[in-house]
Scaffold this active site. Structure first.
Site, PDB file in Angstrom:
ATOM      1  N   ASP A 504       0.827  -1.206   0.000  1.00  0.00           N
ATOM      2  CA  ASP A 504       0.000   0.000   0.000  1.00  0.00           C
ATOM      3  C   ASP A 504       0.863   1.259   0.000  1.00  0.00           C
ATOM      4  OD1 ASP A 504       0.829  -0.814   2.580  1.00  0.00           O
ATOM      5  OD2 ASP A 504      -0.559   0.584   3.496  1.00  0.00           O
ATOM      6  N   ARG A 508       5.846   4.071   5.718  1.00  0.00           N
ATOM      7  CA  ARG A 508       5.482   3.999   7.127  1.00  0.00           C
ATOM      8  C   ARG A 508       5.521   2.549   7.637  1.00  0.00           C
ATOM      9  NH1 ARG A 508      -0.465   5.902   5.575  1.00  0.00           N
ATOM     10  NH2 ARG A 508      -1.497   3.918   5.210  1.00  0.00           N
ATOM     11  N   ASP A 509       5.092   2.366   8.855  1.00  0.00           N
ATOM     12  CA  ASP A 509       5.123   1.034   9.466  1.00  0.00           C
ATOM     13  C   ASP A 509       3.902   0.224   9.033  1.00  0.00           C
ATOM     14  OD1 ASP A 509       3.256   2.544  10.769  1.00  0.00           O
ATOM     15  OD2 ASP A 509       3.835   1.940  12.794  1.00  0.00           O
ATOM     16  N   GLU A 510       3.835  -0.071   7.745  1.00  0.00           N
ATOM     17  CA  GLU A 510       2.715  -0.855   7.203  1.00  0.00           C
ATOM     18  C   GLU A 510       3.248  -1.688   6.053  1.00  0.00           C
ATOM     19  OE1 GLU A 510      -1.983  -0.187   6.069  1.00  0.00           O
ATOM     20  OE2 GLU A 510      -0.755   1.473   6.771  1.00  0.00           O
ATOM     21  N   ASP A 517      -6.256  -2.287  -2.767  1.00  0.00           N
ATOM     22  CA  ASP A 517      -5.348  -1.405  -3.491  1.00  0.00           C
ATOM     23  C   ASP A 517      -4.878  -2.088  -4.769  1.00  0.00           C
ATOM     24  OD1 ASP A 517      -5.377  -1.010  -0.601  1.00  0.00           O
ATOM     25  OD2 ASP A 517      -3.936   0.599  -0.922  1.00  0.00           O
ATOM     26  N   TRP A 570     -12.140  -5.681  -0.899  1.00  0.00           N
ATOM     27  CA  TRP A 570     -10.783  -6.108  -0.540  1.00  0.00           C
ATOM     28  C   TRP A 570     -10.641  -7.599  -0.869  1.00  0.00           C
ATOM     29  CZ3 TRP A 570     -12.247  -1.491   0.667  1.00  0.00           C
ATOM     30  CH2 TRP A 570     -11.328  -0.512   1.003  1.00  0.00           C
ATOM     31  N   GLU A 782      -2.101   9.232  -0.791  1.00  0.00           N
ATOM     32  CA  GLU A 782      -3.129   8.358  -0.227  1.00  0.00           C
ATOM     33  C   GLU A 782      -4.466   9.077  -0.113  1.00  0.00           C
ATOM     34  OE1 GLU A 782      -3.619   5.421   3.657  1.00  0.00           O
ATOM     35  OE2 GLU A 782      -2.249   7.125   3.765  1.00  0.00           O
ATOM     36  N   HIS A 803       1.063   6.371  -2.646  1.00  0.00           N
ATOM     37  CA  HIS A 803       0.000   5.386  -2.491  1.00  0.00           C
ATOM     38  C   HIS A 803      -0.695   5.283  -3.849  1.00  0.00           C
ATOM     39  CE1 HIS A 803      -1.345   3.765   1.449  1.00  0.00           C
ATOM     40  NE2 HIS A 803      -2.414   3.353   0.774  1.00  0.00           N
TER      41      HIS A 803
END
Length: 957
Positions: A504, A508-510, A517, A570, A782, A803
């Site tokens: 995604d 960042r922490d993802e 997506d 999703w 995003e 994003h």
């Protein structure tokens, strides 16, 4: 990146211009041979690999009529009179560009040569092209290597940080283990090494790096599947002593992953493990094996920690010089621990690895404090910084921090990284001429703050962009400079987020493989690049992540702490993505591998929602994520996707000959469609005609209903008018999020409102695509309003500036603006639809390397006429829609098309177009077209040129 030819100049086909003056000479030939959608892959493990080719010709109608494929262990056996392992013989199939191997079982760890022969119509001899592939291990029992490790190495117990060394919040990050083994090889030996890690590895042979894979072996659910790579190392072998040396790091296996505040030991393992097996063959044919086992020696070196989210630290005071070379004394190093001997989860990589794909020099270097500089690379990307340091005293530190944007004071804005430290550190030992480049981490950034270097110039630093090696396949250009920039932003977002899995965001922490997506962006991604192998691998991750009940999840690979139950839009990616890949690449195996899961998903939702309104069996419900307008009712979104997935499952079953499953799911889709109309749609007659309302009365609600064909025929036009009215009254502007935005331009276009789609592309206020561009964006954000002049940054908890979901409009730049598309019943671009929607543009062009061959569309308007040049690959045909109101003005190659022309046939004339059908080849149409007043590129403004390595041009003859 955009890089089409200048306006009015057609993109050059690999065969154009080669037959002038030689009428009747056939030029049909195959090129870009692939095995399993990859060029000369090493170490495949499928029993029936797919062998494919593309076609080129300089003549119209020069189509194939038959093909022949031969496979042999020795190239000489491919010649006429040879005895190949498998020979299809001549097969009459004009549409074929691929065949699945159907010969005797392929032995493992063997190179196979193959040849394709393609016959044109007439008496000419076939054109031929050769390639090769190699098999890997065919059975788990063939492996001799075992998993080894250094064992647990907590930072506070072993190799504790010394004074001046960098530690990150006492997260327990440990030094990267070093593993080595010396062996003897005969002169002239050949070698293949098969390598994997639970974690990340970098392998060297005699000090030289093996391969160019980054972040290998890639991310999978290690509980279900672990990939290995195969490398040819013959050129690195020496006569006498040799050394295999590996550095391993936590990676996704035992590092920080996702937004959970814990290391991935909670997900997979506690410390990295390594596995390698080297097969040597001497000139005399004798073979030997060097494999990981307890005899390998292990230690630690300069890399004190390496984590994908936290960053990497190199302390040169701990460097062990020469450890990867012959002659190093490792007697003081302990033996490796044997961690496991099970090989059942090992699989050969199905895709190309992450590679260092390009390098960017700084746009500016600004000294903000003594010893601190902020570097702007001019482009948001995923990767790392390479820094040259002339000298660093013992214990002195250089710290590199990364960010996508700057704050109001010109310093790094890092709040949106959340817990991702994104910090790399170099600790000196007094040596000079140091080149520091992390090896086991990556960051999403445009800016780097470098502290600890007194003087820094642009020649000292470079940004290295990393992404999965998906060969670039598309180009887009137009007369509007900002639209070209938008295309570039979309492309860079794709590169930044295709890192082993379709993430995604890269910063960042993802950095998770969110299914929604991926599904909304796939149509754009597949026009930008060849993503067949990439998604082949990731669909296995999607399948591995399925719940015991048969449900798809929201992310893949699956992680502890992330909801298992898939949300509408999703989890439906498990149905939508295989169908789209089948249509693009004409490979029914995408459906065959997924059909069982597709059926199970649809049937699961049906089982829990027998009234056909999807209310139950959902975990989180994201609706139309981050839509700025009124939320679309959840049941509307869910039920629309329920119907869509049921319909696509039915079509997939039909393609595979599963008529029972096809009929059953078609009936279900019909029933859901009726239920959707009954529950959510109202219609009434008024003085202004029929009006339609869908529950919630949101743009996304109408987009879903129209795109998924959920409305009775009598209500479609009224629903399209309501959609247009909602968009126009908003600005015109889109008030959609991740799910709605991908559908907007195609749906408006399909219902006669391409003008409104163009108006959305022209908008420059929030929400719009141009607003971020005018405020410095180099990737898609995003949020539509991730930053605004009045409010500043949105909440950092969810505010990525790289994003790709909202960049799904990129598909319409190809299909709509340029007009490069295929008909709804086509696969693999066999039936092209060329239909430009000029809007206010003066010119546009697109080029796409399809599985059949190169497709190009270039149009230009000038002095009241439009010129349209197209290239149709051999074996394909095209519907050509000329945007004109004067059918009599049409010319092709300067003359009125003849009724008896075998390659150009008139079909019909509409109020705003004339339709022709053409065969393969190159064409130039012109027709009357009214002048245009709109944004355009100045004649002196050059088109951008592609800068990324491994574009499709390497494949063209």
């Amino acid at each position: 990146m955009s890089g089409s030819p200048a306006a009015g100049v057609p993109a050059r086909h690999p065969a154009e211009g080669r037959t002038a003056g030689r009428p009747g000479v056939r030029t049909l030939r195959p090129y870009a041979l692939r095995c399993e959608h990859r060029t000369t892959p090493l170490g495949i493990d499928g029993p029936a690999p797919r062998l494919s080719w593309r076609l080129a010709s300089g003549l119209r109608g020069d189509d194939p009529v038959a093909y022949r494929v031969r496979v042999a262990e020795h190239a000489g056996e491919l010649e006429d009179g040879g005895r190949p392992l498998w020979d299809t013989g001549r097969v009459a199939d004009p549409g074929a560009t691929a065949v699945d191997y159907a010969g005797p079982p392929l032995p493992g760890r063997t190179r196979f040569h193959w040849r394709v022969s393609v016959w044109p119509a007439g008496p000419d001899a076939p054109a031929e092209a050769d390639s090769w592939f190699e098999t890997g291990f065919t059975r788990a029992e063939e492996w001799r290597a075992v998993w080894i490790s250094r064992g647990p190495c907590p930072v506070d117990v072993m190799d504790a940080p010394t004074e001046g060394e960098f530690a990150l919040d006492d997260h327990g990050l440990a030094p990267c283990p070093l593993l080595r083994r010396s062996f003897t090889a005969p002169a002239g030996a050949r070698g293949r090494v098969h390598v994997s890690a639970r974690g990340l590895y970098e392998l060297r042979l005699n000090g030289e790096r093996v391969g160019d894979a980054e972040l290998a072996p890639g991310w999978t659910d290690y509980r279900r599947r672990v990939q290995y790579q195969t490398y040819d190392v013959g050129a690195l072998l020496r006569d006498g002593e040799n050394v295999l040396a590996a550095t391993v790091a936590d990676g996704w296996w035992s590092g920080f992953v996702g937004f959970e505040p814990r290391r991935a030991g909670a997900h997979y393992g506690s410390s990295p493990q390594f596995l390698a097996e080297l097969h040597l063959t001497g000139p005399d044919g004798r073979s030997s094996v060097v494999a990981t086992d307890g005899t390998w020696r292990t230690g630690t070196g300069a890399i004190r920690h390496a984590d994908l989210l936290k960053g990497e630290c190199h302390d040169l005071r701990h460097a062990v010089d020469g450890w990867e070379l012959p002659g190093f004394d490792d007697s003081g190093w302990p033996g490796a621990l044997v961690a496991e001997t099970d090989h059942r989860l090992l699989v050969a990589s199905a895709d190309e690895p992450v590679r260092a794909m390009t390098e960017l020099r700084p746009c500016s270097v600004e000294r903000v404090l003594p010893g601190t500089h902020v570097v702007d690379f001019g482009q948001n990307l995923a990767g790392r910084v390479r820094l040259r340091v002339r000298r660093l005293a013992a214990g002195a530190r250089v710290v590199i921090r990364h960010a996508e944007v700057l704050d109001g004071s010109g310093r790094l804005y890092t709040a949106n990284l959340r817990t991702a430290a994104a910090t790399d550190v170099l600790v000196g030992d007094g040596r000079e001429h140091i080149v520091f480049e992390p090896r086991f981490t990556y960051h999403g950034f445009r800016y780097a703050e470098i502290t600890g270097v007194p003087e820094l110039s642009g020649s000292d630093v470079v940004a290295v962009a990393l992404h999965s090696d998906t060969p670039w396949a598309g180009e887009f250009d137009c007369s509007d400079a900002e639209l070209r920039r938008l295309h570039d932003c979309v492309a860079w977002g794709q590169r930044s987020n295709f890192v082993s899995v379709p993430t995604d965001c890269p910063q960042r922490d993802e950095r998770l493989g969110w299914l929604a997506d991926a599904q909304v962006f796939l149509p754009t991604a597949a026009l930008n690049a060849d993503v067949a192998a990439f998604f082949t691998k990731w669909l296995r991750d999607v399948d591995d992540a399925r719940t015991p009940e048969g449900g798809f999840t929201n992310v893949a690979p699956r992680l502890v702490g992330v909801d298992d139950e898939g949300a509408p839009g999703w989890a439906d990616a498990g149905v939508i993505i295989p169908w789209h890949l089948y249509r693009v690449y004409d490979d029914p195996r995408f459906l065959a591998r997924s059909l069982e899961a597709m059926c199970a998903w649809v049937d699961l939702i049906h089982r829990h929602n027998p009234d056909l309104v999807w209310r139950h069996r959902v975990g989180p419900h994201f609706s139309d994520w981050l839509a700025p307008g009124t939320p679309t009712p959840r049941e509307v979104v869910a039920t629309a996707y329920f119907a869509h997935s049921a319909r696509l499952t039915a079509r997939a079953a039909e393609v595979l000959g599963r008529t029972d499953a096809g009929e059953r799911h078609h009936r279900l889709a019909d029933d859901i469609r009726r239920t959707f109309a009954e529950r959510f749609v109202t219609a009434e007659e008024s003085g202004d005609g029929l009006s339609v309302r869908i529950a919630g009365d949101t743009q996304t609600g109408y987009l879903l209903a129209l795109a998924f064909e959920l409305l009775p025929a009598a209500l479609v036009d009224a629903a399209a008018r309501r959609l247009a009215a909602l968009i126009e009254s908003a600005g015109p502007a889109l008030l959609t999020g991740f799910l709605g935005v991908a559908l907007a331009a195609p749906v408006l276009d399909a219902h006669g409102r391409a003008d409104l789609a163009h108006a959305l592309l022209l908008r420059d206020e929030v929400p719009s695509w141009r607003f971020p561009l005018r405020h410095g964006a180099t990737t898609v954000w995003e949020r539509w309003d991730g930053w605004t002049p009045g409010a500043g940054f949105r909440a950092p908890s969810m505010n990525s500036f790289n994003h790709y979901a909202l960049g799904s409009v990129g598909e319409w730049l190809y299909r709509g603006v340029a007009g490069l598309d295929q008909t709804p019943d086509s696969t693999g671009y066999r039936k092209l639809r060329i239909r430009p929607r000029p809007g206010g543009l003066r010119h546009a062009s697109a080029r796409y390397e399809s599985v059949r061959g190169t497709v190009t569309v270039t149009w230009e308007r000038h002095d009241g006429r439009i010129a349209l040049r197209i290239l149709v690959p051999p074996g394909a045909t095209a519907e050509v829609y000329l945007p004109t109101t004067d059918p009599g003005s049409v010319r092709e190659s300067g003359v009125v098309p003849r009724p008896d022309d075998p390659h150009v046939g008139f079909v019909s004339a509409g109020s705003d177009h004339v339709l022709y059908r053409v065969s393969s080849g190159a064409y130039r149409f012109t027709a009357a077209h009214p002048p245009v007043d709109g944004p355009g590129r100045r004649p002196s403004e050059p088109a951008a040129k592609p800068s990324f390595a491994r574009s499709y041009e390497e494949d063209t003859p």
